[in-house]
Design an enzyme around this catalytic site. Structure first.
Site, PDB file in Angstrom:
ATOM      1  N   ASN A   1     -10.006  -7.310   7.485  1.00  0.00           N
ATOM      2  CA  ASN A   1      -9.277  -6.004   8.714  1.00  0.00           C
ATOM      3  C   ASN A   1      -8.987  -6.246   9.689  1.00  0.00           C
ATOM      4  O   ASN A   1      -9.151  -6.885  10.423  1.00  0.00           O
ATOM      5  CB  ASN A   1     -10.001  -4.690   7.986  1.00  0.00           C
ATOM      6  CG  ASN A   1      -9.414  -3.744   8.066  1.00  0.00           C
ATOM      7  OD1 ASN A   1      -7.828  -4.095   8.806  1.00  0.00           O
ATOM      8  ND2 ASN A   1      -9.382  -2.662   7.462  1.00  0.00           N
ATOM      9  N   GLU A   5     -14.409  -5.669   2.387  1.00  0.00           N
ATOM     10  CA  GLU A   5     -13.607  -5.892   3.097  1.00  0.00           C
ATOM     11  C   GLU A   5     -14.482  -6.542   4.558  1.00  0.00           C
ATOM     12  O   GLU A   5     -16.101  -5.235   5.005  1.00  0.00           O
ATOM     13  CB  GLU A   5     -12.953  -4.461   3.269  1.00  0.00           C
ATOM     14  CG  GLU A   5     -12.228  -4.464   4.608  1.00  0.00           C
ATOM     15  CD  GLU A   5     -11.013  -3.185   4.780  1.00  0.00           C
ATOM     16  OE1 GLU A   5     -10.599  -3.165   4.631  1.00  0.00           O
ATOM     17  OE2 GLU A   5     -11.728  -2.804   5.760  1.00  0.00           O
ATOM     18  N   GLU A  28      -5.330  -8.377   6.106  1.00  0.00           N
ATOM     19  CA  GLU A  28      -5.170  -7.093   5.858  1.00  0.00           C
ATOM     20  C   GLU A  28      -4.925  -6.038   7.523  1.00  0.00           C
ATOM     21  O   GLU A  28      -5.553  -7.179   8.396  1.00  0.00           O
ATOM     22  CB  GLU A  28      -6.608  -6.518   5.832  1.00  0.00           C
ATOM     23  CG  GLU A  28      -7.138  -6.203   3.897  1.00  0.00           C
ATOM     24  CD  GLU A  28      -8.279  -5.747   3.641  1.00  0.00           C
ATOM     25  OE1 GLU A  28      -9.153  -5.828   3.126  1.00  0.00           O
ATOM     26  OE2 GLU A  28      -8.105  -4.885   4.157  1.00  0.00           O
ATOM     27  N   SER A  29      -3.368  -5.495   7.764  1.00  0.00           N
ATOM     28  CA  SER A  29      -3.266  -4.420   8.034  1.00  0.00           C
ATOM     29  C   SER A  29      -2.721  -4.871   9.663  1.00  0.00           C
ATOM     30  O   SER A  29      -2.688  -6.117  10.294  1.00  0.00           O
ATOM     31  CB  SER A  29      -4.888  -4.037   9.279  1.00  0.00           C
ATOM     32  OG  SER A  29      -5.733  -3.110   8.043  1.00  0.00           O
ATOM     33  N   GLU A  80       1.118  -0.801   0.272  1.00  0.00           N
ATOM     34  CA  GLU A  80       0.191  -0.445  -0.440  1.00  0.00           C
ATOM     35  C   GLU A  80       0.517   0.901   0.265  1.00  0.00           C
ATOM     36  O   GLU A  80       1.615   1.239   0.735  1.00  0.00           O
ATOM     37  CB  GLU A  80      -0.676  -0.498   1.471  1.00  0.00           C
ATOM     38  CG  GLU A  80      -1.051   1.267   1.636  1.00  0.00           C
ATOM     39  CD  GLU A  80      -2.827   1.017   2.083  1.00  0.00           C
ATOM     40  OE1 GLU A  80      -3.705   0.211   2.308  1.00  0.00           O
ATOM     41  OE2 GLU A  80      -2.810   0.838   3.198  1.00  0.00           O
ATOM     42  N   LYS A  91      -7.538   2.494  -2.925  1.00  0.00           N
ATOM     43  CA  LYS A  91      -8.233   2.631  -1.474  1.00  0.00           C
ATOM     44  C   LYS A  91      -9.673   3.642  -0.678  1.00  0.00           C
ATOM     45  O   LYS A  91      -7.985   4.706  -0.849  1.00  0.00           O
ATOM     46  CB  LYS A  91      -7.006   2.062  -0.583  1.00  0.00           C
ATOM     47  CG  LYS A  91      -6.854   1.999   0.680  1.00  0.00           C
ATOM     48  CD  LYS A  91      -6.951  -0.083   0.254  1.00  0.00           C
ATOM     49  CE  LYS A  91      -7.302  -1.086   1.995  1.00  0.00           C
ATOM     50  NZ  LYS A  91      -6.674  -0.108   3.069  1.00  0.00           N
ATOM     51  N   LYS A 147       0.399   4.581   1.451  1.00  0.00           N
ATOM     52  CA  LYS A 147       0.151   5.579   2.325  1.00  0.00           C
ATOM     53  C   LYS A 147       1.268   6.177   3.101  1.00  0.00           C
ATOM     54  O   LYS A 147       2.184   6.106   3.382  1.00  0.00           O
ATOM     55  CB  LYS A 147       0.148   3.962   3.353  1.00  0.00           C
ATOM     56  CG  LYS A 147      -0.960   4.550   4.340  1.00  0.00           C
ATOM     57  CD  LYS A 147      -0.818   3.477   5.011  1.00  0.00           C
ATOM     58  CE  LYS A 147      -2.360   3.709   6.095  1.00  0.00           C
ATOM     59  NZ  LYS A 147      -2.686   1.711   7.203  1.00  0.00           N
TER      60      LYS A 147
END
Ligand SMILES: O=C(O)c1ccccc1NCC(=O)[C@H](O)[C@H](O)COP(=O)(O)O
Length: 267
Positions: free
Chosen positions: A193, A172, A226-227, A63, A124, A65
């Site tokens: 997530n 998501e 994710e994350s 990503e 995103k 970010k």
């Protein structure tokens, strides 16, 4: 005639979205309040994003970010340079934040990435209006993020709109109830997530739990964790059950994006 030319825009109940996420989606809804919901003509879906994630082994979605509500400023990345560095490090897709206030994202960042790398790009953002999907397609994205925590029962309709525009969608979820909605919507790609977007708390047990549950329910599509992933050890619980991981902060703030991507994915 488009999928939306003959119908009223689908109503979202954003007042039900609490916390940090609630603030962001209200801002995005205000940004697009006057936008035209018409999607325009059908586009062919190439499934590029889905195909990238279906390759053997755990795929990395890296990503771009630059900032976030949980971290503040992360790094003043040039989006194209960052995406090229991730691609050189083995990323199979690039996620580009386009939300401007909290993530320092721009439309140009996505356009630059689409034009400068071979791998597919994900828009995103916090999709709360059909125009955001139309933009994603116009800017050349292969996929867009759809959040069940925001769209609730409108998830299926937004998924249909994304597909109409030729986009794949990363649908998501964060809990069992949201997973049921994603499965009922027929989402071919589901992301789990680990971050609770209302409190920003991260729990790396969330992805393995919901990924197993999706498989137990007979889901044969693509599953993305994710994350919160920072080390190869963090990935151990999803390495054999997820198709892909989506990683932002730890790579973006590393100072050497190619090396960080390679090191993270090393088995
Ligand atoms: O990252 C945040 O602080 C955040 C806050 C509120 C809404 C969304 C947020 N992040 C979106 C994401 O889920 C992540 O950008 C993505 O999954 C990568 O996570 P990470 O690797 O932990 O940066």
């Amino acid at each position: 005639m488009s999928a939306r030319d003959d119908t009223a825009p689908v109503t979202l109940h954003l007042d039900r979205v609490p916390g940090v996420l609630g603030r962001i989606v209200h801002e995005r809804a205000a940004d697009y309040a006057a936008a035209d919901p018409a999607l325009g003509p059908d586009r062919v879906r190439t499934h590029r994003f889905e195909a990238a994630l279906r390759q053997p082994g755990l795929s990395l979605i890296a990503e771009v970010k630059r900032a976030s509500p949980s971290q503040g400023a992360i790094a003043p990345l040039d989006p194209l340079e960052a995406a090229r560095a991730y691609e050189a490090g083995g990323a199979r897709a690039i996620s580009v934040l386009t939300e401007p206030r909290h993530f320092d994202g721009t439309a140009q960042a996505l356009r630059d990435v689409v034009g400068g790398v071979v791998v597919p790009a994900l828009r995103k953002d916090f999709v709360v209006h059909p125009a955001m999907l139309r933009e994603a397609a116009e800017w050349g994205a292969s996929a867009a993020l759809l959040m069940v925590s925001v769209l609730h029962e409108a998830t299926a309709e937004y998924l249909h709109m994304a597909h109409h525009l030729g986009l794949d969608a990363l649908v998501e979820v964060h809990d069992e109830r949201e997973l049921e909605i994603a499965l009922a919507a027929g989402a071919p790609i589901i992301g789990v997530n680990n971050r609770d977007l209302t409190t920003l708390h991260i729990d790396l047990e969330v992805s393995p739990r919901l990924i197993r549950r999706a498989r137990d329910a007979g889901f044969t599509g693509v599953l993305v964790a994710e994350s919160g992933y920072r080390t190869p050890q963090d990935l151990a619980s999803v390495r054999d059950i997820a198709d892909a991981v989506l990683v932002g902060s730890s790579l973006a703030g590393s100072g050497d994006l190619t090396r960080a991507a390679r090191d993270l994915m090393r088995a």
